[in-house]
Design a protein around this motif. Structure first.
Motif, mmCIF file in Angstrom:
data_model
loop_
_atom_site.group_PDB
_atom_site.id
_atom_site.type_symbol
_atom_site.label_atom_id
_atom_site.label_comp_id
_atom_site.label_asym_id
_atom_site.label_seq_id
_atom_site.Cartn_x
_atom_site.Cartn_y
_atom_site.Cartn_z
ATOM 1 N N ARG A 30 0.846 -1.203 0.000
ATOM 2 C CA ARG A 30 0.000 0.000 0.000
ATOM 3 C C ARG A 30 0.883 1.256 0.000
ATOM 4 N NH1 ARG A 30 -4.743 -1.776 -0.513
ATOM 5 N NH2 ARG A 30 -5.416 -3.674 0.509
ATOM 6 N N GLU A 34 1.112 4.181 -2.977
ATOM 7 C CA GLU A 34 1.123 5.629 -2.729
ATOM 8 C C GLU A 34 2.336 6.274 -3.390
ATOM 9 O OE1 GLU A 34 0.943 6.382 1.470
ATOM 10 O OE2 GLU A 34 -0.909 5.220 1.703
ATOM 11 N N GLU A 95 -7.983 3.333 -5.284
ATOM 12 C CA GLU A 95 -7.024 4.266 -4.703
ATOM 13 C C GLU A 95 -6.406 5.173 -5.784
ATOM 14 O OE1 GLU A 95 -3.149 4.228 -1.775
ATOM 15 O OE2 GLU A 95 -4.606 2.593 -1.668
#
Length: 161
Positions: A30, A34, A95
Motif C-alpha cells: 500500500r 502511494e 485508490e
C-alpha cells in the motif's frame, strides 16, 4: 532563465514511459502504491499496477516431463485471474482513481520477481516501485529478495517504499 540542469532534469523525467507498482495485500504494498502514484504524477508517466499470484510453476510455460496423463484439462487454455487478485486490483484501482489518476491494472502467475520483471518489460516501465519486505541473510543468499532480483534483472530504477 531556468537554473542550470533544469532542462536535462525535465528531459530525464519525460524519458520515463511508465511506473510499475507491485501490489499485494501487505501494508508495504500500500505504501508502494502511494509512492507509485506520486512518482507517476511527478514524472507525468503512465502508472501500471501488477499483482502476482505466486505459484511454483508458470502455468503458461510448456512442461516436458512426466507422462501424458499428468497434463491437466486447463493447460494450454487462457486462465482467469484468481478472485483474490481481482479484489486486490479493484482496491488499487479505487485508490488510483481517488488520487485523480488513471492506471493500467494487470496480474501474473509465477515467481514474483520474474513476473514483475516480465510485466515491467511488457509495460515498458522505467521505474518499478515495490513495498519493503524484511529479508534475512538466507533469503538474500537463496535469491528470494524480490526487489534485488528485479533490479538485477531489469537494470532500471527500483524504488523500495
Amino acid at each position: 532563465m531556468p537554473p542550470p540542469g533544469a532542462a536535462s532534469a525535465a528531459r530525464r523525467l519525460r524519458a520515463v514511459s511508465g511506473v510499475l507498482v507491485g501490489f499485494d495485500d501487505s501494508a508495504a504494498a500500500r505504501r508502494a502504491l502511494e509512492r507509485g502514484i506520486a512518482e507517476a504524477r511527478a514524472r507525468g508517466a503512465r502508472l501500471v499496477v501488477v499483482s502476482v499470484f505466486e505459484v511454483p510453476l508458470d502455468p503458461q510455460v510448456d512442461r516436458f516431463y512426466g507422462t501424458l496423463d499428468d497434463v491437466a484439462d486447463w493447460e494450454g487454455q487462457p486462465i482467469s485471474p484468481p478472485p483474490e487478485l481481482v479484489e486486490l486490483l479493484a482496491q488499487a484501482r479505487d485508490e488510483v482513481e481517488a488520487a485523480g489518476l488513471r492506471g493500467d491494472f494487470m496480474w501474473a502467475a509465477g515467481e514474483p520477481g520474474r513476473a514483475i520483471v516480465d510485466a515491467a518489460r511488457d509495460a515498458r516501465a522505467d521505474v518499478v516501485v515495490l513495498g519493503e519486505h524484511h529479508h534475512g541473510f538466507l533469503s538474500g543468499l537463496f535469491g528470494t529478495d524480490v526487489a534485488a532480483s528485479v533490479e538485477r534483472e531489469l537494470g532500471s530504477a527500483v524504488i523500495v517504499a
